[in-house]
Design a protein around this motif. Sequence first.
Motif, mmCIF file in Angstrom:
data_model
loop_
_atom_site.group_PDB
_atom_site.id
_atom_site.type_symbol
_atom_site.label_atom_id
_atom_site.label_comp_id
_atom_site.label_asym_id
_atom_site.label_seq_id
_atom_site.Cartn_x
_atom_site.Cartn_y
_atom_site.Cartn_z
ATOM 1 N N GLU A 152 -4.984 2.952 5.452
ATOM 2 C CA GLU A 152 -5.228 1.794 5.108
ATOM 3 C C GLU A 152 -7.223 1.870 5.137
ATOM 4 N N ASN A 153 -7.565 2.953 5.584
ATOM 5 C CA ASN A 153 -8.796 3.108 5.922
ATOM 6 C C ASN A 153 -9.615 3.914 4.783
ATOM 7 N N LEU A 204 0.810 -1.261 0.093
ATOM 8 C CA LEU A 204 0.114 0.048 0.052
ATOM 9 C C LEU A 204 0.841 1.086 0.023
ATOM 10 N N VAL A 205 1.966 1.336 0.997
ATOM 11 C CA VAL A 205 2.621 2.453 1.043
ATOM 12 C C VAL A 205 4.077 2.394 0.551
ATOM 13 N N THR A 206 4.627 0.930 0.278
ATOM 14 C CA THR A 206 5.962 0.864 0.142
ATOM 15 C C THR A 206 6.321 0.767 -1.317
ATOM 16 N N ALA A 207 5.305 0.209 -2.010
ATOM 17 C CA ALA A 207 5.530 0.323 -3.598
ATOM 18 C C ALA A 207 5.662 1.131 -4.131
ATOM 19 N N PRO A 208 6.472 1.598 -5.162
ATOM 20 C CA PRO A 208 6.565 2.970 -5.867
ATOM 21 C C PRO A 208 5.275 3.266 -6.597
ATOM 22 N N ASN A 260 -6.753 -8.634 0.875
ATOM 23 C CA ASN A 260 -5.433 -9.250 1.028
ATOM 24 C C ASN A 260 -4.666 -8.590 -0.411
ATOM 25 N N ASP A 261 -3.531 -8.775 -0.908
ATOM 26 C CA ASP A 261 -2.769 -8.088 -1.602
ATOM 27 C C ASP A 261 -3.449 -8.126 -3.108
ATOM 28 N N ASN A 266 -12.623 -1.864 3.419
ATOM 29 C CA ASN A 266 -11.538 -1.181 3.238
ATOM 30 C C ASN A 266 -10.111 -1.539 3.011
ATOM 31 N N LEU A 267 -9.031 -0.963 2.584
ATOM 32 C CA LEU A 267 -7.852 -1.738 2.224
ATOM 33 C C LEU A 267 -7.324 -2.546 3.357
#
Length: 362
Positions: free
Chosen positions: A138-139, A18-22, A89-90, A84-85
């Motif tokens: 993630e909300n 969610l936040v680490t991938a470019p 799952n991925d 919500n996120l």
Amino acid sequence: MKQYRTLFSLLFIGLGALVTAPSWASLPFEGPGPKDKLDQQMAQAANAFITTLNGDQKTEVMHPLADTLRYNWHFIPRERLGLNLKRMNDSQRKAAMHMVEVVLSDKGYQKIKDIIDLENVLRVLESRPPNDTRRDPENYAFLVYGDPAAKEPWGWRMEGHHISLHYTSVNGHVSFTPSFLGSNPGHVLIDVPQKGKRVLGPEEDMGYELLNSFSADQKKQVILAEKSPYEIFSVNQRRVTGLDKLEGLTMKEMTPAQKQIFKKLIALYLDRYHVTLKNQQMQQLEKAGMDNLYFAWMGDAELKMGKGAGHYYRIQGPTILIEFDNTQNDANHIHTVVRDLTDDFSEDLLKEHYAKSHKGGK
């Protein structure tokens, strides 16, 4: 500020892609083909998302198009219906965010990711613990209205703090409003990796560029009040009310150079969306007459932050309303919205569709 960086790093644990991938766009996903029309691409992306859900999740996500829940929207941090996120799952996250990617431009999609990432900044800024749920990247919840696999009208939304996106498909026509994006902080000043970020900075800077291009006499017409409002006027209403009177300076009354800046400002908002939606809106504006668009301003004539500071502008015409407000949190908290005064939630087209269906005995 070393402790800020340490805490900030901890906040990413468990958030995964969610936040680490470019970019979610770089993740493998079998989505709609580029040659399909936008309504088809949108339906294919939604169907792909739905196929990743189990039975209970489908019950949470899918609602009738006629459900009034569709009009219960807001941009504040609150509990939301839908999935919500955090609870996906991925593969579900990839599919959900691909729905967003399909209907936005690259610039618009990047803004969505940046706004989500600002929740991490707020956790640090407000000294919240890592398990905090109020400032949660993630909300952001997803809902689908109707059945995208059928030929009947349907829609979907993504919503969370400072993001409220609404899409409705009726007989090949896609409505993309109301469309709300906000940024808190408007300018990240604390010592975190996002320091210096201004997600909605271009919208702010170009607003001032247009304001500063006006003569003293023009400003008398443009500036409606020395104090900016605390919030956008249209807030989270189902239909825009209270702004029936068109105020400010019309494009017709501007110089050629000013008109160009005004058009660039409008394009800045419409460039957030898929080119089909951008062109659709521009054609509508041209049909209604670009000269009939008004620009109005309230608040500080110079960009500044601090107690009592703030600025607001709006673009309004027969068919469109765009609002920008930066007043809260000492003028470091931005709200923007794009409303189609003839097509929000595609209500008028839906009425026409159902009237024809009823007449045809269907």
